[in-house]
Design a protein around this motif. Structure first.
Motif, PDB file in Angstrom:
ATOM      1  N   PRO A   1       0.814  -1.215   0.000  1.00  0.00           N
ATOM      2  CA  PRO A   1       0.000   0.000   0.000  1.00  0.00           C
ATOM      3  C   PRO A   1       0.844   1.260   0.000  1.00  0.00           C
ATOM      4  O   PRO A   1       0.459   2.262  -0.622  1.00  0.00           O
ATOM      5  N   GLU A   2       1.997   1.215   0.691  1.00  0.00           N
ATOM      6  CA  GLU A   2       2.862   2.399   0.734  1.00  0.00           C
ATOM      7  C   GLU A   2       3.320   2.764  -0.672  1.00  0.00           C
ATOM      8  O   GLU A   2       3.272   3.924  -1.084  1.00  0.00           O
ATOM      9  N   PHE A   3       3.757   1.728  -1.412  1.00  0.00           N
ATOM     10  CA  PHE A   3       4.233   1.979  -2.777  1.00  0.00           C
ATOM     11  C   PHE A   3       3.109   2.520  -3.643  1.00  0.00           C
ATOM     12  O   PHE A   3       3.293   3.508  -4.370  1.00  0.00           O
ATOM     13  N   VAL A   4       1.948   1.895  -3.557  1.00  0.00           N
ATOM     14  CA  VAL A   4       0.825   2.327  -4.405  1.00  0.00           C
ATOM     15  C   VAL A   4       0.423   3.756  -4.061  1.00  0.00           C
ATOM     16  O   VAL A   4       0.222   4.595  -4.950  1.00  0.00           O
ATOM     17  N   ALA A   5       0.347   4.066  -2.740  1.00  0.00           N
ATOM     18  CA  ALA A   5      -0.055   5.413  -2.336  1.00  0.00           C
ATOM     19  C   ALA A   5       0.951   6.446  -2.829  1.00  0.00           C
ATOM     20  O   ALA A   5       0.583   7.493  -3.374  1.00  0.00           O
ATOM     21  N   LEU A   6       2.236   6.146  -2.670  1.00  0.00           N
ATOM     22  CA  LEU A   6       3.266   7.092  -3.101  1.00  0.00           C
ATOM     23  C   LEU A   6       3.215   7.281  -4.618  1.00  0.00           C
ATOM     24  O   LEU A   6       3.268   8.408  -5.119  1.00  0.00           O
ATOM     25  N   LEU A   7       3.079   6.151  -5.330  1.00  0.00           N
ATOM     26  CA  LEU A   7       3.036   6.215  -6.791  1.00  0.00           C
ATOM     27  C   LEU A   7       1.849   7.053  -7.261  1.00  0.00           C
ATOM     28  O   LEU A   7       1.994   7.963  -8.083  1.00  0.00           O
ATOM     29  N   VAL A   8       0.671   6.756  -6.696  1.00  0.00           N
ATOM     30  CA  VAL A   8      -0.530   7.467  -7.130  1.00  0.00           C
ATOM     31  C   VAL A   8      -0.435   8.952  -6.773  1.00  0.00           C
ATOM     32  O   VAL A   8      -0.698   9.827  -7.602  1.00  0.00           O
TER      33      VAL A   8
END
Lengths: 363, 390
Positions: free
Chosen positions: B257-264
């Motif tokens: 989730p951290e990666f997805v949130a940062l990416l988005v």
């Protein structure tokens, strides 16, 4: 002079009266256009339905955290209960009229400063006086106000103070750096270039880290500086490098003949800069400077990472309150987003107004 | 010229003398300040008995990194942990830049649409994203993923085999073998050959005016080598697809989730900037250019490729460079939501070793050198597309 007078009263825009048919053609002129219009309407309707049902239909207006947990909509009681904490943080509860007053004074000063009619020496002194009063209100300690240490400051006043003080201090520094970078003296130019490029090459967060962790090591032992001041120094140095680049653009846009004519008149360097070059160069870069200021206002949120209680952090702290934890997640962030949106959008609109005002007869 | 010929004398009415004096004063001031700070640091470090030097880099790191593109164990060294952080930073920055470029270009074109509704909608998108701080956007994305999205067992299916849930994003993945590497190498070689051939054709056309009758060869050069290698090797296609189990997703690659949130978050905020850049780039091309190209009989695709795009790119590329640099620098906000990028790894290192100066200096050096590398590359590209003036 004449051109300026004309530009102050823009010519009335030509608005042909369009018939309904012409207006509709913009939306349904071709099959593709019709599809786009219908698609947009669907998207807007979908978004509106969700926003309205979240904000009002499914929302809880009065009640306890337990009731909020059952409903899927927004939890207004959270905002009501926590608004003072979100705005002022851990500032002593009975004394919170002081930051409120300081905030209002700040808005008043900024509002006055935004009107071009008031620009001048008086405004500078007025601003300085307002600054002193705001600090007296916030810090206290004399003239009848109780002392409140900076570690208790928080919320919206802290956010505004970090960005306003940061920019006010960074601006002269940035102008000096820009002049140094445009200087004919190689050593001074190199020093300025190294500083500007070093700062612009790293993220703000690294400068903040450096200030909060490394600054105490750089100072003589026994000399301790306040956590808030450390972040403030970092923001000033960081902003100065960016301001310098913007001002450099203005300096480059100015024809060289201006400075040459000034020195031919017998003005020395500082006179040339103060009277001839900077007034013109700074006028060109006011719109990009305002956009830069908006960016820095938003970037002050990063001080949460080094442990200062700015507005975003007090909102997050309110959301972590055991009573409300896990209930008002969206509410808090949406409220903070709306607050930032209002202030940034106001400044953006102001920047566009200035851009129109300063467009003097070139096109 | 006269000034240069007169012998140098110490005369404070002379601009040259004063210039040299000012420079000496300035350099001396900076040097003295630097020396003062340095002596303070060494005194403070000695007093607090903090170790100095980079020897800590080879000690065992001992902390877990939740996501790593290369094989990393807590028993590895701090240096390797730092490398993992750097790779994580680069990975999220590149992906966010690509996403932002695609979305931003579409939004930028949408803002210029003749349909007022679409243009207004895109304006709303840009304004909303530009006026909200990135950090807040990241927190919001993270909160939405972790608290609003359903748990894994009722994950959203965005696309076939792409699942979104409160534990992140599950996507199909390929089990990479040496055969795949060879095929990829063949593809790169084929593309290189095709590029060379296309350039040769263009040069010949400019010289002789002969039409490019051998055009299919370009496509063939690109496709045939990897296809041949594929046929010879016949690798097993181990595509691992995520499947919805009872409690968890099995198979596929799992993005935290951290990666997805940062990416988005990064992609959204950068896409608003890209949209404005693309819009101003397109607006900078005068209508006459298009009309003149059409009058010359160029096809619409040729008008875009030969007339509009080369001129628009010239306007677009310098601000795009700073937009990409911003994405890269803003990825440092990862620490706020706990994605193990170079700043977060350095922060953990700092807390564990008690050394502050070296980790901070290292990650600043990483950012500086990568920033300089990106600007050099973009400047090179800019010089290629810039107007060649005589």
């Amino acid at each position: 002079m004449i051109a300026e007078d004309i530009s102050l009263s823009p010519a009335p825009r030509y608005r042909p009266s369009l018939s309904l048919k012409t207006k509709l053609r913009a939306y349904f002129g071709s099959p593709i256009n019709s599809i786009i219009t219908v698609g947009c309407i669907l998207v807007i309707a979908w978004a509106l339905r969700h926003v309205i049902s979240w904000l009002f239909v499914d929302a809880v207006f009065v009640g306890t955290p337990a009731i909020c947990q059952q409903e899927s909509g927004a939890c207004w009681p959270f905002l009501v209960a926590k608004i003072r904490f979100m705005l002022f943080g851990f500032y002593p509860f009975e004394e919170q009229w002081r930051p409120l007053l300081a905030l209002l004074l700040f808005f008043g000063t900024c509002g006055t400063a935004m009107v071009p009619v008031f620009w001048g020496r008086h405004l500078l002194f007025g601003g300085l006086a307002a600054c002193v009063i705001i600090f007296w209100l916030m810090l206290g300690g004399f003239a009848g106000l109780a002392y409140v240490p900076t570690s208790k400051w928080g919320g919206l006043p802290l956010s505004f103070m970090l960005s306003a003080v940061g920019l006010v201090c960074a601006f002269p520094l940035g102008v000096l750096l820009a002049l140094a970078r445009a200087s004919e003296l190689p050593a001074i130019r190199v020093l300025a270039v190294v500083f500007i490029e070093l700062v612009r090459g790293v993220p703000l967060i690294s400068v903040l880290f450096m200030a909060s962790v490394m600054l105490p090591l750089f100072l003589p032992s026994g000399f301790n500086i306040d956590n808030l001041l450390r972040a403030q120094v970092a923001i000033i140095l960081f902003a100065a490098a960016y301001i310098a680049e913007v001002v450099r653009g203005g300096l480059q846009a100015l024809p060289k003949g201006q400075a040459e004519a000034a020195s031919a008149m017998g003005l020395h360097y500082w006179q040339t800069m103060r009277l001839i070059v900077l007034p013109q160069a700074l006028k060109i870069v006011i719109p990009p400077l305002v956009s830069l200021f908006i960016g820095f206002f938003q970037d002050t949120t990063l001080v949460t990472i080094v442990g200062l209680l700015d507005f975003l952090d007090t909102v997050r702290a309110a959301m972590r309150d055991p009573q409300w934890q896990g209930i008002a997640v969206l509410e808090g962030y949406v409220f903070a987003a709306v607050v930032y949106l209002i202030f940034s959008a106001t400044m953006g609109a102001y920047s566009r107004y200035l851009e129109r005002r300063f467009r003097v007869g070139h096109d | 010229m006269r000034v240069a010929l007169t012998p140098f004398r110490l005369n404070f009415r002379d601009n040259r003398t004063r210039g040299i004096l000012y420079q000496c004063l300035c350099v001396a001031g900076v040097a003295a300040g630097g020396f003062y700070l340095f002596s303070n640091v060494s005194q403070n470090l000695a007093r607090q008995s903090i170790a100095t030097g980079f020897s800590y880099l080879w000690r065992e790191a001992g902390f877990v990194i939740s996501q790593s593109p290369i094989d990393y164990q807590p028993s590895d060294s701090y240096a390797k942990a730092l490398l993992v952080g750097i790779l994580n930073t680069i990975r999220v920055s590149i992906l966010a830049s690509v996403l932002a470029t695609i979305v931003g270009t579409l939004v930028g074109i949408g803002r210029l649409s003749s349909n007022p509704l679409l243009a207004r909608l895109m304006l709303l998108y840009v304004e909303a994203l530009r006026n909200v701080p990135l950090l807040l956007l990241l927190f919001l994305c993270y909160a939405v993923i972790v608290t609003i999205l359903p748990p894994v067992r009722d994950a959203f299916q965005l696309l076939p085999f792409v699942f979104l849930s409160n534990s992140g994003l599950a996507v199909p993945s390929l089990e990479w073998s040496s055969d795949h590497t060879i095929i990829a190498a063949a593809l790169v070689a084929g593309l290189g050959l095709a590029f060379l051939h296309a350039r040769h054709l263009r040069r010949r056309r400019i010289e002789s005016g002969a039409d490019q009758s051998a055009r299919p060869l370009v496509g063939a050069l690109a496709i045939v080598p990897p296809a041949l290698v594929w046929l010879v090797l016949r690798p097993e296609l181990n595509l691992s697809l995520p499947e919805l189990g009872r409690f968890r997703l099995a198979g596929g690659a799992h993005l935290t989730p951290e990666f997805v949130a940062l990416l988005v978050g990064l992609a959204l905020s950068a896409s608003a900037n890209v949209a404005e850049i693309v819009r101003s780039g397109i607006l900078s091309i005068r209508k006459g250019q298009r009309e003149a190209a059409a009058a010359l009989g160029l096809r619409p695709s040729h008008i875009m490729r030969l007339v509009v795009l080369p001129q628009a790119l010239r306007v677009i590329i310098p601000p795009m460079t700073s937009a990409y640099l911003n994405v890269f620098k803003n990825s440092s906000l990862a620490i706020a939501i706990g994605y193990p990028d170079v700043v977060m790894v350095s922060n953990t290192t700092m807390n564990q070793t008690g050394q502050a100066i070296e980790p901070i200096a290292l990650f600043m050096l990483v950012y500086l050198s990568l920033s300089i590398a990106i600007s050099l590359f973009m400047n090179w590209y800019n010089a290629r597309v810039a107007l060649r003036e005589r």
